[in-house]
Design a protein around this motif. Structure first.
Motif: not given
Length: 414
Positions: A283, A286-287, A289-294, A297
């Motif tokens: 978990s 995953k969080n 990775v999501n923050m890195e993606n945001r 951008k």
């Protein structure tokens, strides 16, 4: 008159009918010794009941066999209840057993039922009084015989499941005349001395109702109920039930089961922690990775615009608040000024000097303002206050204004 010849089947049916309607044979209690006992694969039991001179064959069907609370064996003295009938195929009468009691134990069964109903009526079995068993006990007290199989099973199970738990053994008589007293004393001892004990296991191996009777004593039941420490009972086999089982906070079918219910397997705990760790790790990753993606951008220019927009929004909000506040303060001041002006006008009308300025005078003496001629006497000195000074005068006459024939008459004179 020649009687009709009966067939063998007809005769056996007739005999069976005669036996069936007989009130004694239809509900008979028979005491004796079990012999030739056989448990068929069908679940039915076949045996004989005998005394010194005779015997009778018996059969007990499977549904009644399953209700027995002991294992019938050859040589046991028993009381069998059932009915007499004929097995037509062999022309043999036999006892169809419906229940079997060990001889001499009928009174114990009745005593057991009476005490159970009495204590249940008092509420000793009620779930609301059951204490919860701790999930991870550190200290466990075991009340049982130090030489029986039960203690070996308990220690084996606990040491296998969690070797970090401390087990305290309290040697106890679990059978015989003084056994109930011994059980009560150890329950009281643990409660009074070992205040950090987490749970108690009350246990013994299987046995007959006579051998287990100490766990059916009322004082044992009350000692269990009064215990501040939760108690797990593991008495006898799975089919054995004692009064202690009903009162205890948790009933286990066997001593080994009591140990299993008391102590969680350390391996299961470690596996549970490992699974939760892996879940948390996945978990978290995953969080991240999501923050890195945001973040990927976003660019500095966009970030600057976002900040500037937010600052402008805050500035506009503050400016609006300031305008509202300025308006509220000014409105309050205007209202206050208007009130002050009104109060000034009211005070002006009440000001005695404004009256004097219009040509009037205020007359006074040493006692204050004079409002009536009754307040002065002839020869009194009075003070007359005018707009530009005051006069000291002496009263020579007093006149009462009275319109009578157009004249003003003096009240008194020198």
């Amino acid at each position: 008159m020649e009687l009709k010849a009966l067939s063998v089947t007809e005769l056996n049916k007739y005999i069976k009918k005669i036996l069936t309607i007989d009130p004694i044979l239809n509900n008979v209690s028979l005491k004796g010794e079990i012999s030739n006992f056989k448990l068929h694969s069908s679940g039915h039991a076949y045996f004989s009941i005998k005394d010194d001179e005779s015997k009778i064959n018996c059969i007990m069907f499977r549904n009644n066999v399953n209700l027995l609370n002991f294992k019938p064996e050859n040589g046991l003295k028993v009381i069998v209840k059932g009915y007499i009938s004929v097995y037509e195929r062999d022309g043999q009468y036999q006892l169809y057993a419906q229940s079997i009691l060990l001889e001499g134990l009928g009174e114990l069964h009745e005593k057991f039922k009476k005490l159970r109903n009495y204590l249940e009526g008092e509420g000793l079995f009620s779930p609301i009084y059951k204490k919860s068993i701790p999930n991870f006990p550190k200290k466990i007290g075991v009340i049982t015989s130090p030489t029986g199989a039960a203690i070996r099973d308990i220690i084996s199970v606990i040491s296998r499941r969690n070797s970090l738990v401390n087990v305290y053994i309290f040697p106890t008589l679990v059978q015989g005349v003084n056994s109930s007293t011994s059980i009560c004393e150890n329950i009281d001892k643990i409660n009074s001395i070992y205040d950090d004990m987490d749970v108690i296991i009350l246990s013994r191996g299987g046995g007959s109702i006579e051998e287990l009777w100490s766990f059916n004593e009322e004082k044992v039941a009350r000692a269990i109920f009064d215990s501040k420490i939760p108690i797990i009972s593991g008495i006898g086999h799975e089919t054995d039930y004692t009064i202690a089982d009903f009162v205890s906070d948790l009933r286990a079918p066997t001593p080994s089961s009591a140990a299993e219910l008391c102590v969680k397997d350390l391996r299961d705990i470690k596996n549970f922690i490992k699974i939760r760790y892996e879940q948390s790790k996945i978990s978290l990753e995953k969080n991240i990775v999501n923050m890195e993606n945001r973040l990927s951008k976003l660019n500095p220019m966009n970030g600057r615009k976002i900040v500037e927009n937010k600052l402008n929004t805050y500035e506009n909000t503050i400016h609006s608040f300031k305008q509202v506040m300025d308006f509220s303060v000014q409105n309050y001041l205007n209202k206050a000024e208007f009130k002050v002006e009104n109060l000034g006008l009211k005070l002006g009308t009440l000001n005695p000097f404004s009256t004097i300025s219009r040509g009037y005078a205020v007359i006074s003496n040493d006692y204050g303002t004079i409002n009536s001629i009754e307040e002065v006497s002839i020869e009194d000195e009075i003070k007359v206050n005018l707009k530009d000074g005051h006069l000291i005068c002496k009263v020579e006459n007093k006149y009462k204004e009275s319109i009578l024939n157009g004249r003003i008459w003096p009240i008194s004179s020198k």
